[in-house]
Motif scaffolding. Sequence first.
Motif, mmCIF file in Angstrom:
data_model
loop_
_atom_site.group_PDB
_atom_site.id
_atom_site.type_symbol
_atom_site.label_atom_id
_atom_site.label_comp_id
_atom_site.label_asym_id
_atom_site.label_seq_id
_atom_site.Cartn_x
_atom_site.Cartn_y
_atom_site.Cartn_z
ATOM 1 N N GLY A 136 -69.500 -4.634 4.707
ATOM 2 C CA GLY A 136 -70.040 -5.383 5.835
ATOM 3 C C GLY A 136 -71.339 -6.041 5.461
ATOM 4 O O GLY A 136 -71.930 -5.723 4.426
ATOM 5 N N PRO A 137 -71.805 -6.964 6.297
ATOM 6 C CA PRO A 137 -73.046 -7.662 5.997
ATOM 7 C C PRO A 137 -74.241 -6.733 6.125
ATOM 8 O O PRO A 137 -74.129 -5.629 6.660
ATOM 9 N N SER A 138 -75.382 -7.165 5.636
ATOM 10 C CA SER A 138 -76.596 -6.369 5.685
ATOM 11 C C SER A 138 -76.947 -6.019 7.124
ATOM 12 O O SER A 138 -76.858 -6.858 8.010
ATOM 13 N N GLY A 139 -77.320 -4.758 7.343
ATOM 14 C CA GLY A 139 -77.761 -4.333 8.656
ATOM 15 C C GLY A 139 -76.659 -3.985 9.630
ATOM 16 O O GLY A 139 -76.912 -3.759 10.810
ATOM 17 N N CYS A 140 -75.399 -3.909 9.151
ATOM 18 C CA CYS A 140 -74.302 -3.635 10.083
ATOM 19 C C CYS A 140 -74.136 -2.148 10.349
ATOM 20 O O CYS A 140 -73.345 -1.756 11.195
ATOM 21 N N GLY A 141 -74.841 -1.295 9.620
ATOM 22 C CA GLY A 141 -74.778 0.134 9.890
ATOM 23 C C GLY A 141 -74.023 0.944 8.851
ATOM 24 O O GLY A 141 -73.729 2.124 9.085
ATOM 25 N N LYS A 142 -73.721 0.362 7.707
ATOM 26 C CA LYS A 142 -72.977 1.085 6.674
ATOM 27 C C LYS A 142 -73.738 2.319 6.201
ATOM 28 O O LYS A 142 -73.191 3.427 6.173
ATOM 29 N N SER A 143 -74.991 2.105 5.824
ATOM 30 C CA SER A 143 -75.776 3.242 5.326
ATOM 31 C C SER A 143 -75.961 4.281 6.409
ATOM 32 O O SER A 143 -75.951 5.486 6.132
ATOM 33 N N THR A 144 -76.146 3.816 7.621
ATOM 34 C CA THR A 144 -76.334 4.754 8.718
ATOM 35 C C THR A 144 -75.102 5.635 8.884
ATOM 36 O O THR A 144 -75.226 6.851 9.067
ATOM 37 N N LEU A 145 -73.932 5.038 8.795
ATOM 38 C CA LEU A 145 -72.698 5.824 8.914
ATOM 39 C C LEU A 145 -72.591 6.822 7.767
ATOM 40 O O LEU A 145 -72.250 7.994 7.964
ATOM 41 N N LEU A 146 -72.913 6.381 6.570
ATOM 42 C CA LEU A 146 -72.839 7.270 5.414
ATOM 43 C C LEU A 146 -73.828 8.430 5.553
ATOM 44 O O LEU A 146 -73.507 9.585 5.284
ATOM 45 N N ASN A 147 -75.048 8.088 6.021
ATOM 46 C CA ASN A 147 -76.051 9.128 6.234
ATOM 47 C C ASN A 147 -75.619 10.111 7.307
ATOM 48 O O ASN A 147 -75.938 11.299 7.229
ATOM 49 N N ALA A 148 -74.918 9.609 8.307
ATOM 50 C CA ALA A 148 -74.427 10.501 9.365
ATOM 51 C C ALA A 148 -73.391 11.461 8.797
ATOM 52 O O ALA A 148 -73.405 12.658 9.096
ATOM 53 N N ILE A 149 -72.494 10.951 7.956
ATOM 54 C CA ILE A 149 -71.496 11.827 7.340
ATOM 55 C C ILE A 149 -72.195 12.861 6.465
ATOM 56 O O ILE A 149 -71.819 14.024 6.427
ATOM 57 N N ALA A 150 -73.266 12.432 5.783
ATOM 58 C CA ALA A 150 -73.992 13.347 4.909
ATOM 59 C C ALA A 150 -74.846 14.339 5.687
ATOM 60 O O ALA A 150 -75.237 15.368 5.165
ATOM 61 N N GLY A 151 -75.148 14.023 6.962
ATOM 62 C CA GLY A 151 -76.011 14.904 7.739
ATOM 63 C C GLY A 151 -77.477 14.613 7.507
ATOM 64 O O GLY A 151 -78.334 15.443 7.789
ATOM 65 N N LEU A 152 -77.788 13.446 6.996
ATOM 66 C CA LEU A 152 -79.184 13.109 6.729
ATOM 67 C C LEU A 152 -79.858 12.487 7.936
ATOM 68 O O LEU A 152 -81.068 12.361 7.969
ATOM 69 N N ASP A 153 -79.076 12.070 8.907
ATOM 70 C CA ASP A 153 -79.651 11.485 10.122
ATOM 71 C C ASP A 153 -79.064 12.187 11.333
ATOM 72 O O ASP A 153 -77.903 12.591 11.309
ATOM 73 N N ASP A 154 -79.853 12.319 12.376
ATOM 74 C CA ASP A 154 -79.317 12.821 13.637
ATOM 75 C C ASP A 154 -78.334 11.802 14.181
ATOM 76 O O ASP A 154 -78.482 10.612 13.961
ATOM 77 N N ILE A 155 -77.337 12.284 14.937
ATOM 78 C CA ILE A 155 -76.465 11.340 15.625
ATOM 79 C C ILE A 155 -76.542 11.609 17.116
ATOM 80 O O ILE A 155 -76.975 12.678 17.537
ATOM 81 N N ASN A 156 -76.160 10.616 17.913
ATOM 82 C CA ASN A 156 -76.267 10.790 19.354
ATOM 83 C C ASN A 156 -75.015 11.411 19.932
ATOM 84 O O ASN A 156 -75.070 12.155 20.901
ATOM 85 N N ASP A 157 -73.875 11.089 19.355
ATOM 86 C CA ASP A 157 -72.631 11.533 19.951
ATOM 87 C C ASP A 157 -71.541 11.523 18.898
ATOM 88 O O ASP A 157 -71.624 10.761 17.928
ATOM 89 N N GLY A 158 -70.517 12.343 19.108
ATOM 90 C CA GLY A 158 -69.375 12.320 18.211
ATOM 91 C C GLY A 158 -69.290 13.567 17.350
ATOM 92 O O GLY A 158 -70.169 14.429 17.397
ATOM 93 N N THR A 159 -68.191 13.662 16.580
ATOM 94 C CA THR A 159 -68.018 14.806 15.701
ATOM 95 C C THR A 159 -67.661 14.316 14.301
ATOM 96 O O THR A 159 -67.094 13.250 14.129
ATOM 97 N N ILE A 160 -68.008 15.143 13.334
ATOM 98 C CA ILE A 160 -67.682 14.854 11.942
ATOM 99 C C ILE A 160 -66.993 16.069 11.364
ATOM 100 O O ILE A 160 -67.528 17.184 11.433
ATOM 101 N N MET A 161 -65.779 15.871 10.847
ATOM 102 C CA MET A 161 -65.058 16.971 10.211
ATOM 103 C C MET A 161 -64.907 16.657 8.732
ATOM 104 O O MET A 161 -64.571 15.529 8.365
ATOM 105 N N ILE A 162 -65.169 17.638 7.906
ATOM 106 C CA ILE A 162 -64.926 17.476 6.472
ATOM 107 C C ILE A 162 -64.029 18.625 6.041
ATOM 108 O O ILE A 162 -64.350 19.790 6.290
ATOM 109 N N GLY A 163 -62.881 18.306 5.448
ATOM 110 C CA GLY A 163 -61.948 19.342 5.010
ATOM 111 C C GLY A 163 -61.488 20.208 6.165
ATOM 112 O O GLY A 163 -61.303 21.419 6.019
ATOM 113 N N GLY A 164 -61.347 19.589 7.350
ATOM 114 C CA GLY A 164 -60.849 20.326 8.494
ATOM 115 C C GLY A 164 -61.888 21.182 9.193
ATOM 116 O O GLY A 164 -61.617 21.808 10.203
#
Lengths: 357, 297, 288
Positions: free
Chosen positions: A36-64
């Motif tokens: 995606g273009p710059s600033g679209c939130g790619k890094s933010t999504l990756l950081n959320a999966i990594a747990g490096l940023d707080d998220i407001n809502d939703g769930t993340i499952m890794i390996g079930g």
Amino acid sequence: MAGVRVSALSKSYGALSVLRDIDLEVAEGEFTVLLGPSGCGKSTLLNAIAGLDDINDGTIMIGGEDVTAREPSKRGIAMVFQSYALYPTMTVRGNLSFGLKVKGRPRAEIEKRVAWAAELLQITPQLDRKPGQMSGGQRQRVAIGRALVQDARLFLFDEPLSNLDAKLRTEMRVEIKKLHKELGLTIVYVTHDQIEAMTLATRIAVMQGGRIEQYAAPDELYERPETLFVAGFVGAPAMNFLPGIWRAGAVEVDGIRIPAGALDLRAPVADGTSVVLGVRPEHIGLAEDGAPGEAIATTMQFMEPMGADTLGWFAMGGHRLSVRLAPQRARAVAGATTLALDLRLASLFDATTERRL
Amino acid sequence: MRFNLRFVSGRIAAQVALLPAMLIALTVFCGATGWTVWISLTNSRMLPNTNFIGLRQYGSLFANERWIVSVQNLALFGALFIVISLALGFLLAVLIDQRVRAEDLLRSMFLYPFSMSFIVTGLAWRWILDPTLGISKLAHDLGFEAIQFDWLVRQDRVIFTLLAAGVWHAAGLVMAIMLAGLRGIDQEIWKATRIEGIPAWRTYLFVVLPMLKGSFATATILMATSVVRLYDLSVAMTNGGPGIASEVPAKFVMDNLFERQNIGLATAAATSMLVTVVAVVAPLLYWQSRSAERAAR
Amino acid sequence: MRGQSGAFSPVRLGIYGFLLISAAFFLLPLYVMVVTSLKSMPEIREGNLLALPGAPSAAAWIKAWSTACTGLTCNGIQVGFWNSVTILVPSVAVSISVGAVTGYALSLWRPRGAALLFGILMSVAFVPYQVFLFPLVRMFSYVGLNSTLLGIIVIHTIFGLPTMTLIFRNYFASVPIELFKAARVDGAGFWRIFGSIMLPMAVPIIVVAMILQTTGIWNDFIFGLVFAGRENFPMTVQLNNIVNSTQGEREYNVDMAATMLTALVPLAVYFISGRWFVRGIAAGAVKG
Ligand SMILES: Nc1ncnc2c1ncn2[C@@H]1O[C@H](COP(=O)(O)OP(=O)(O)OP(=O)(O)O)[C@@H](O)[C@H]1O
Ligand SMILES: [Mg+2]
């Protein structure tokens, strides 16, 4: 190894909403690219999966397992950063072993894993150097090595190649692809380089304004873009867009009728709908050479030689079309020209919803 | 549902690590300030009491000749000190920036006074300006009998001796700050002005000077802070004398706190200093952060 | 490049002339202190301020160091010197440690109250110390810290906090955030990241902090006077007492020797650290 499932993920910085209701599934062994273009939130999504940023809502499952509230180090992930983020005061060996040391692994195991990763990435001779004394490509290998020794379930890459020059980038791209194949890694990879995305990914998620526009295999994405944005973003030179009105099985562009019977439509389109016809430059040819498709009258404006092809620019009413031509052929084209639009491979979008019809 | 990683172990450790600073900020910096302001509203003398008397301490403070002289001294000293140091420091920086020889040596010679304490500075200058054996005697020995350099003991001149010592101490600092600012200016600007044929002095005045706004703000804030804190220099050089001619507000507070046992008056003076600082520094800081913001764009 | 290098034009003569006169002004006090301290009292009385000593003698330095009097005690300024050393070493260590940890926590972890704390610390950098003194004296006497070594160490830590926090916060804020993220993915916690990654990187800024704190604490007068207590008076206070309490004839050579002795430590720091000193001032000066 294990897959990832992100559901209904939202994140905002104050009033600025950066990720909106993201759903993403990455199967085990898959190579997913976030594009995606710059600033679209790619890094933010990756950081959320990594747990490096707080998220407001939703769930993340890794390996079930639900890891939404877990610390980064407890998620079984490894990460490679754009700036490499190597610890400058430690040697390469120190960089590779730091994570394992923190986790209290036995010495012998650490040494074995470091030796294995160094061998795999051909950085064994540099093991006792500091990152500051290494070239960009070598640093990149160390950064990947640091991720590999972790024996993680999931590998996250944030634009790992964007600081390398073009040649090294191509080399490292091949190498990453090889690692993915040989080790069977599960990878989520961020980039804004579409060549990188097309060559590496098993599936690409195109992002825009904090949403995923389309999540599909590279061919599918290229041939059947789901939205106007994806159609325009993927592919270089970019797709031609002809805005018009749908009338009796044809697209009317500035009063010119383009019969569209060949279009692969999902459902019948109502007469009078505002539409956008999207045709890639390689699906337009010269009618006099017998190219298939609907003939339209245009005027040649100028040529852009690109080496393997020449891009020809033609005026059609108030619009401009780009056409991929063979260089030798292009030199003979001038003035009024009849082009053939091959609509079997074209896309039609609703101009208001910007979605594929 | 709202997931927050705030309470993972690292952040708890961070919160704990911040406790000493928090404790200092709240009890000492905020608490002590509040307490000082409160005492200034009571009629405390040797010990703090709670007899609220409104602003009466401020009334007697501003009727106190010693305080008035202190404030006048500080205003005169502060204005001259800042202006002269800025001018001299800027001039030295510009001259050093002309690719002179022995640049490093010159810079060290201008800046070393700043490393010394005000006590040392004050005692050195007090000896140089000594009315019987100092510069005065030197002039006489050289045959200039008419010169009577006795400013150190003259009520109407003593403040200028403090000024000389102060400028000596601080001008090098201004020079260092300005030189860093000058070196940070894009070299292309110099090329551009040379191509346009603008004389160097005009470039400095109309192009460079405005670009050094941030450096000027930094230097001014640093010096303004040290002006308000001025105490050691007066103690070492003149101990406030002759008479009360070189008293300064900080010394007024100290004397009333620890010698004259009048803490109500002392805290009223301290509070007045605080209010003045806030009134002066807040706009300067605002200006500095604004120009930094604009520079960042 | 400005100015024409090479040829000696009248303008360049003017530039050098002004710089040399300025250099003389800045060097004068140092020169006068040194020559005076090497003269005998009769020579001082008869000769002039700028004359070189006829027969240089270290007698005044020896007297200043070991037998000069403050009031009734005559142990020289060495007492103050050792007091200052005793105050300096732990104060520098503690104030830098607290500042480094605070700056690190503020810049990378964004804990609760960070903005408030930082705002308070930055404002305090400008407030005259007199505002805090009396309440601090009361608080310290309440907990028994008045006139103790520990008390003065705490004081230097308190008043070093704003600047130390600022320079470390600015430094750690300039460290690429990805480094911090990488360490967290590697599983390192608050202290591990601090000790293994951030501190080793921060060596230059620690040196800067040491320069700032060493000169600042050595040169302090007011806190030593109020909080250290008679037993622990630092060198500056002792110096002022020696110079002002001489009974009978004033011995200017001894006074100047004592003054020079007091100035030696910061001067040494200054000349050894060179450009770092300027860096230190600049780091401490860029507020907000
Ligand atoms: N700490 C932050 N505070 C406020 N806004 C932020 C913060 N971090 C990121 N953003 C905003 O969030 C949006 C998404 O940022 P993100 O870094 O995810 O973009 P990106 O897709 O990775 O872009 P790039 O390709 O430039 O790296 C941007 O608009 C950015 O301005
Ligand atoms: Mg990014």
